[in-house]
Design a protein around this motif. Structure first.
Motif, short mmCIF file in Angstrom:
data_model
loop_
_atom_site.label_atom_id
_atom_site.label_comp_id
_atom_site.label_asym_id
_atom_site.label_seq_id
_atom_site.Cartn_x
_atom_site.Cartn_y
_atom_site.Cartn_z
N GLU A 134 0.73 -1.28 -0.16
CA GLU A 134 -0.11 -0.08 -0.05
C GLU A 134 0.72 1.26 -0.02
OE1 GLU A 134 -3.48 0.67 0.18
OE2 GLU A 134 -3.62 -1.26 -0.37
N GLY A 135 2.11 1.33 0.48
CA GLY A 135 2.82 2.33 0.58
C GLY A 135 2.47 3.24 1.65
N HIS A 136 2.64 4.51 1.83
CA HIS A 136 2.07 5.30 3.09
C HIS A 136 0.68 5.43 3.02
CE1 HIS A 136 5.93 6.42 4.81
NE2 HIS A 136 6.38 6.63 3.85
N SER A 137 -0.02 4.97 4.19
CA SER A 137 -1.73 5.33 4.13
C SER A 137 -2.03 5.58 5.70
CB SER A 137 -2.12 4.19 3.47
OG SER A 137 -1.91 2.93 4.03
N PHE A 138 -3.24 6.19 5.77
CA PHE A 138 -4.03 5.93 6.97
C PHE A 138 -4.87 5.18 6.61
CE2 PHE A 138 -7.20 7.41 10.18
CZ PHE A 138 -6.30 7.27 11.25
N LYS A 139 -5.03 4.10 7.64
CA LYS A 139 -5.94 3.00 7.61
C LYS A 139 -7.16 3.14 8.64
CE LYS A 139 -7.38 -1.28 6.12
NZ LYS A 139 -7.59 -1.71 4.55
N LEU A 140 -8.27 3.31 8.43
CA LEU A 140 -9.46 3.37 9.64
C LEU A 140 -9.60 1.97 10.19
CD1 LEU A 140 -12.16 5.69 7.79
CD2 LEU A 140 -10.68 6.27 9.65
N ALA A 141 -10.20 2.22 11.29
CA ALA A 141 -10.35 0.99 12.24
C ALA A 141 -11.46 0.33 11.58
CB ALA A 141 -10.45 1.20 13.64
N PRO A 142 -11.82 -1.10 11.66
CA PRO A 142 -12.76 -1.88 11.11
C PRO A 142 -13.98 -1.25 11.48
CG PRO A 142 -11.26 -3.22 11.62
CD PRO A 142 -10.79 -1.96 12.07
N ARG A 143 -14.40 -0.54 12.50
CA ARG A 143 -15.63 -0.18 13.04
C ARG A 143 -16.03 1.28 12.26
NH1 ARG A 143 -15.33 2.44 19.08
NH2 ARG A 143 -17.63 3.19 18.50
N TYR A 144 -15.00 1.66 11.77
CA TYR A 144 -15.16 3.06 11.01
C TYR A 144 -15.27 2.67 9.36
CZ TYR A 144 -14.64 4.96 15.43
OH TYR A 144 -14.63 5.47 16.87
N GLY A 145 -15.10 1.38 9.12
CA GLY A 145 -15.32 1.18 7.69
C GLY A 145 -14.12 0.63 6.92
N SER A 146 -12.98 0.53 7.50
CA SER A 146 -11.50 0.21 7.17
C SER A 146 -11.35 0.87 5.94
CB SER A 146 -11.73 -1.27 6.83
OG SER A 146 -11.92 -2.16 7.95
#
Length: 173
Positions: A134-146
């Motif tokens: 993926e490279g650099h990313s901000f990944k949301l937690a599963p409860r917020y939709g991933s």
């Protein structure tokens, strides 16, 4: 910031969106509230101009947000990406949506976005990652939709030709 208000009136410098479209301007910050325990405005603390910019993005396909150095443009842009992921997940229920946040080059991306996301975004929402896939990313937690904010530079824009994004934000074009 210029554009057409929902009533057909043109926004001119010095005129606020809430003057011509009060309902749209009033609900913008709450639009990204799903499924957070606190409002998006409480997390971000936007200025009046940033609130207006958020409202304009709901009314128009493209938004240009400018101003002098230190005016909060980079701050607004990364928070807009986060708000879009939360808003789109709340509206559609689609998991794993992807938003692209692009900067001119890698040093700019690191200085203005990556380092600031690490410091500003609440940890319960997700985490900043740098993976080979993926490279650099901000990944949301599963409860917020991933969902993912893909953090990219524009050194070679052609490498993103077939990449799909639910929304795109470009810093300093």
């Amino acid at each position: 910031m210029a554009g057409e208000a929902p009533t057909g009136e043109v926004l001119r410098p010095g005129r606020k969106l809430r003057d011509v479209a009060p309902k749209a301007a009033g609900r913008i910050i709450d639009a990204g509230r799903q499924p957070l325990g606190q409002s998006f405005a409480q997390m971000m603390g936007p200025t009046d101009r940033q609130r207006e910019a958020f409202a304009v993005t709901l009314l128009h396909r493209f938004t240009f947000y400018g101003g002098r150095a230190g005016g909060g443009k980079s701050y607004w842009l990364r928070w807009w990406c986060l708000r879009e992921l939360l808003r789109l997940f709340g509206m559609t229920g689609i998991r794993g949506l992807r938003v692209g946040l692009f900067s001119l080059d890698y040093p700019t991306l690191t200085d203005r976005q990556i380092s600031r996301i690490a410091a500003e975004f609440p940890r319960h929402l997700g985490k900043l990652e740098n993976t080979e896939d993926e490279g650099h990313s901000f990944k949301l937690a599963p409860r917020y939709g991933s969902g993912t904010i893909a953090l990219r530079n524009l050194d070679k824009p052609e490498k993103y030709r077939s990449t799909e994004f639910a929304a795109i934000a470009v810093e300093e074009i």
